[in-house]
Write a protein that holds these residues in place. Structure first.
Motif, PDB file in Angstrom:
ATOM      1  N   ASN A  81      21.736  55.896  38.966  1.00  0.00           N
ATOM      2  CA  ASN A  81      22.344  54.593  39.232  1.00  0.00           C
ATOM      3  C   ASN A  81      22.306  54.281  40.721  1.00  0.00           C
ATOM      4  N   ASN A  82      22.727  53.104  41.072  1.00  0.00           N
ATOM      5  CA  ASN A  82      22.582  52.597  42.435  1.00  0.00           C
ATOM      6  C   ASN A  82      23.132  53.549  43.508  1.00  0.00           C
ATOM      7  N   PRO A  83      22.242  54.131  44.336  1.00  0.00           N
ATOM      8  CA  PRO A  83      22.719  55.085  45.338  1.00  0.00           C
ATOM      9  C   PRO A  83      23.381  54.417  46.536  1.00  0.00           C
ATOM     10  N   TYR A  84      23.246  53.082  46.612  1.00  0.00           N
ATOM     11  CA  TYR A  84      23.815  52.374  47.763  1.00  0.00           C
ATOM     12  C   TYR A  84      25.010  51.531  47.348  1.00  0.00           C
ATOM     13  N   SER A  85      25.613  51.864  46.204  1.00  0.00           N
ATOM     14  CA  SER A  85      26.695  51.009  45.718  1.00  0.00           C
ATOM     15  C   SER A  85      27.885  51.088  46.649  1.00  0.00           C
ATOM     16  N   THR A  86      28.557  49.936  46.778  1.00  0.00           N
ATOM     17  CA  THR A  86      29.710  49.888  47.670  1.00  0.00           C
ATOM     18  C   THR A  86      30.988  49.666  46.881  1.00  0.00           C
ATOM     19  N   CYS A  87      30.848  49.222  45.626  1.00  0.00           N
ATOM     20  CA  CYS A  87      32.040  48.963  44.818  1.00  0.00           C
ATOM     21  C   CYS A  87      31.665  49.167  43.356  1.00  0.00           C
ATOM     22  N   LYS A  88      32.647  49.083  42.489  1.00  0.00           N
ATOM     23  CA  LYS A  88      32.405  49.358  41.074  1.00  0.00           C
ATOM     24  C   LYS A  88      31.412  48.363  40.465  1.00  0.00           C
ATOM     25  N   GLU A  89      31.453  47.127  40.971  1.00  0.00           N
ATOM     26  CA  GLU A  89      30.619  46.072  40.384  1.00  0.00           C
ATOM     27  C   GLU A  89      29.131  46.340  40.543  1.00  0.00           C
ATOM     28  N   ASP A  90      28.727  46.949  41.659  1.00  0.00           N
ATOM     29  CA  ASP A  90      27.284  47.183  41.830  1.00  0.00           C
ATOM     30  C   ASP A  90      26.898  48.634  41.614  1.00  0.00           C
ATOM     31  N   ALA A  91      27.767  49.387  40.947  1.00  0.00           N
ATOM     32  CA  ALA A  91      27.496  50.809  40.759  1.00  0.00           C
ATOM     33  C   ALA A  91      26.346  51.044  39.802  1.00  0.00           C
ATOM     34  N   GLU A  92      26.154  50.127  38.860  1.00  0.00           N
ATOM     35  CA  GLU A  92      25.060  50.311  37.912  1.00  0.00           C
ATOM     36  C   GLU A  92      23.824  49.582  38.389  1.00  0.00           C
ATOM     37  N   GLY A  93      22.687  50.152  38.130  1.00  0.00           N
ATOM     38  CA  GLY A  93      21.435  49.558  38.594  1.00  0.00           C
ATOM     39  C   GLY A  93      20.482  50.713  38.738  1.00  0.00           C
TER      40      GLY A  93
ATOM     41  N   LYS B 168      25.683  53.421  58.154  1.00  0.00           N
ATOM     42  CA  LYS B 168      26.572  53.543  56.993  1.00  0.00           C
ATOM     43  C   LYS B 168      26.027  54.586  56.033  1.00  0.00           C
ATOM     44  N   ILE B 169      26.868  55.552  55.693  1.00  0.00           N
ATOM     45  CA  ILE B 169      26.429  56.619  54.786  1.00  0.00           C
ATOM     46  C   ILE B 169      26.493  56.121  53.339  1.00  0.00           C
ATOM     47  N   PRO B 170      25.416  56.263  52.562  1.00  0.00           N
ATOM     48  CA  PRO B 170      25.441  55.777  51.177  1.00  0.00           C
ATOM     49  C   PRO B 170      26.263  56.682  50.260  1.00  0.00           C
TER      50      PRO B 170
END
Lengths: 279, 262
Positions: free
Chosen positions: B58-70, B244-246
């Motif tokens: 899943n999204n390794p650069y996610s910043t919040c729950k909303e963009d965690a999937e991808g 910014k650390i992912p």
């Protein structure tokens, strides 16, 4: 490296050496390398009617493709789905690599990757993979299989066995929560997965990953349900964990909610003896 | 090899490409992660090839729950069109025996995309340095002739140290053996540099760091700051902006410790 009990484990290092590819190989080495490469090529063998159909340019129409990778996933499909006897075996994939056991009469490794098609709804395909598909064969397997499919609003579901030891979490996971499922899906998959998404920094590798990569790049709806279990071999509790994954697939894939205990025992017993280190 | 994830064709002409080499300590890849994460780059496509080991997450650069999937794949291309910057991230090792094929595909893609210059972030085994390499900065650079033509003054101003050629047989006094380029632990770095110099004359630079396996996060910061001195990637974000650390960097050394252990 060798462990205390003498088992040899392959240990991977991140350190990367330059390939000595530019060294001149003599002809004999080249020939051996070529023959090994040929032997490692993934081959698909379909039933006669499918072969004829493919030859005349008609691919296998497919709306649902369910792939089970690993013994528990494959046994789940066998006990809960294929047992309904509404499925025809239509093909198999031959995958040879360094982990294939030497053939002794019946080549069990060769029938370790079988394709089934539903008799009433032939656009539904199931595939079992219980053999090891090496890293250099995973992409090839995926391309060759998908090359034979004619997608028609295709949804791919992959059931994959995993070990809870590979699952990374900040809060220590006590073993009572295993087995559990985590989902990973492509951007084209618009449905709701039946379990939580796979959290960072966990990843999926192997054949399920190769299938996901192919589907993501080609915009096919696909979802992998990774089952993290604390049991290595086939186990009925782990198999049951997969039950919710097929609920979305409608009437064509009916999940038999209570398969006969004998059927389950058959799958579990197969590897019990081999796993006993002390016999 | 390059498959776009956008509905319109992607234009790379005139862009700077930054890419990692899978090398010791994964420093190049960590540095690229910092660039993508800090500059919030968007993915424009994938390098879909049989030369890489498959993986997905899943999204390794996610910043919040909303963009965690991808879903993210082994090799992806990100861009910031306004900066004319493209970044390739490679998350997996190259399949053994396929590195030559992979290099060739990369060089051909770089050429056909029309990148104005390519920067390869890499690393090399610290323990294989010779006496002269032990002194001073662990950072080195290499540049192909066509890049030097354009950037020689900038590189001189930066005071960077060029990667030394080492004798082919150290310790053996052989006047005929020419010193040659050696990047142990650098993966495809040397091959990529040589291919770019000789066959294609691509404008390509290599930025590498001597390091060892371990916690390579400080090495990644060192490398990316070094790159920033040249490309000024952070400048437009304001002077106090830090890398910014992912989220994918969490739990690099394993899961949490079971309390029952104590």
């Amino acid at each position: 490296m060798a462990t205390f009990f003498g088992e040899v484990l392959s240990v991977y290092s991140r350190a990367v050496d330059e390939d000595d590819e530019d060294l001149d190989e003599n002809e004999e080495d080249e020939q051996i390398r070529r023959e090994l490469d040929e032997k490692r090529t993934v081959q698909l063998q379909w039933s006669t009617d499918v072969t004829e159909s493919l030859r005349s340019g008609n691919k296998l129409l497919c709306s649902d493709f369910v792939l089970a990778v690993g013994h528990n996933a494959a046994s789940f499909l066998s006990a809960y789905v294929l047992a309904s006897a509404k499925w025809d075996a239509v093909g198999r994939a031959l995958v040879w690599n360094e982990r294939s056991r030497a053939a002794t009469g019946q080549t069990s490794e060769e029938s370790a990757c079988v394709f089934y098609r539903h008799k009433d709804t032939p656009a539904v395909l199931i595939c079992h993979v219980t053999c090891y598909v090496a890293e250099d064969q995973q992409f090839q397997w995926t391309e060759k299989v998908f090359d034979c499919l004619q997608p028609r609003e295709l949804t791919v579901t992959v059931l994959s066995d995993g070990s809870v030891a590979d699952y990374k979490t900040a809060d220590y996971l006590c073993s009572s929560s295993a087995p559990f499922l985590r989902a990973l899906h492509t951007s084209a998959f618009s449905d709701q997965p039946v379990c939580q998404p796979l959290e960072q920094p966990n990843i999926v590798t192997g054949l399920p990953a190769a299938v996901l990569n192919h589907c993501q790049v080609h915009r096919i709806a696909a979802v992998v349900y990774q089952c993290y279990s604390d049991v290595i071999g086939p186990d009925s509790v782990t198999m049951e964990t997969y039950k919710p994954t097929l609920t979305k697939l409608g009437k064509s894939i009916q999940v038999n909610s209570s398969p006969q205990t004998d059927a389950l025992r058959k799958f579990v017993r197969a590897t019990e003896i081999q796993s006993n280190l002390y016999i | 090899m390059f498959i776009s994830s956008q509905n319109s064709p992607v234009a790379f002409k005139g862009f700077t490409l930054v890419m990692p080499a899978v090398a010791v300590g994964n420093v190049g890849q960590l540095a690229v992660d910092l660039i993508i994460s800090t500059l919030n780059l968007s993915r424009v496509g994938y390098l879909h090839t049989d030369c890489l080991i498959p993986m997905a997450g899943n999204n390794p650069y996610s910043t919040c729950k909303e963009d965690a999937e991808g879903l993210h794949c082994p090799a992806e291309v990100f861009t910031a069109a306004e900066r004319k910057l493209a970044v390739l991230q490679i998350r997996v090792p190259i399949i053994q025996k396929k590195s030559k094929k992979f290099r060739q595909m990369l060089v051909s893609w770089i050429k056909s995309s029309g990148f104005s210059r390519t920067v390869v972030l890499s690393s090399s085994h610290a323990y294989q340095r010779d006496d002269q390499q032990l002194h001073g900065t662990p950072l080195r650079y290499l540049a192909t002739p066509s890049l030097l033509k354009v950037s020689v003054d900038t590189l001189k101003e930066l005071g960077w140290r060029e990667m030394e050629r080492v004798p082919a047989f150290p310790g053996v006094k052989d006047a005929d053996a020419e010193p040659r380029l050696c990047i142990p632990g650098g993966g495809i770095t040397k091959g990529l540099y040589s291919d770019s110099c000789l066959a294609e004359d691509l404008p390509l630079a290599v930025l590498l760091l001597f390091c060892s396996e371990g916690d390579n996060i400080p090495d990644a910061f060192a490398l990316v700051n070094h790159l920033n001195d040249w490309l000024h990637l952070l400048d437009t974000l304001g002077c106090e902006c830090k890398w910014k650390i992912p989220t994918s960097w969490s739990l690099l050394f394993g899961s949490g410790i079971p309390p029952a252990l104590f």
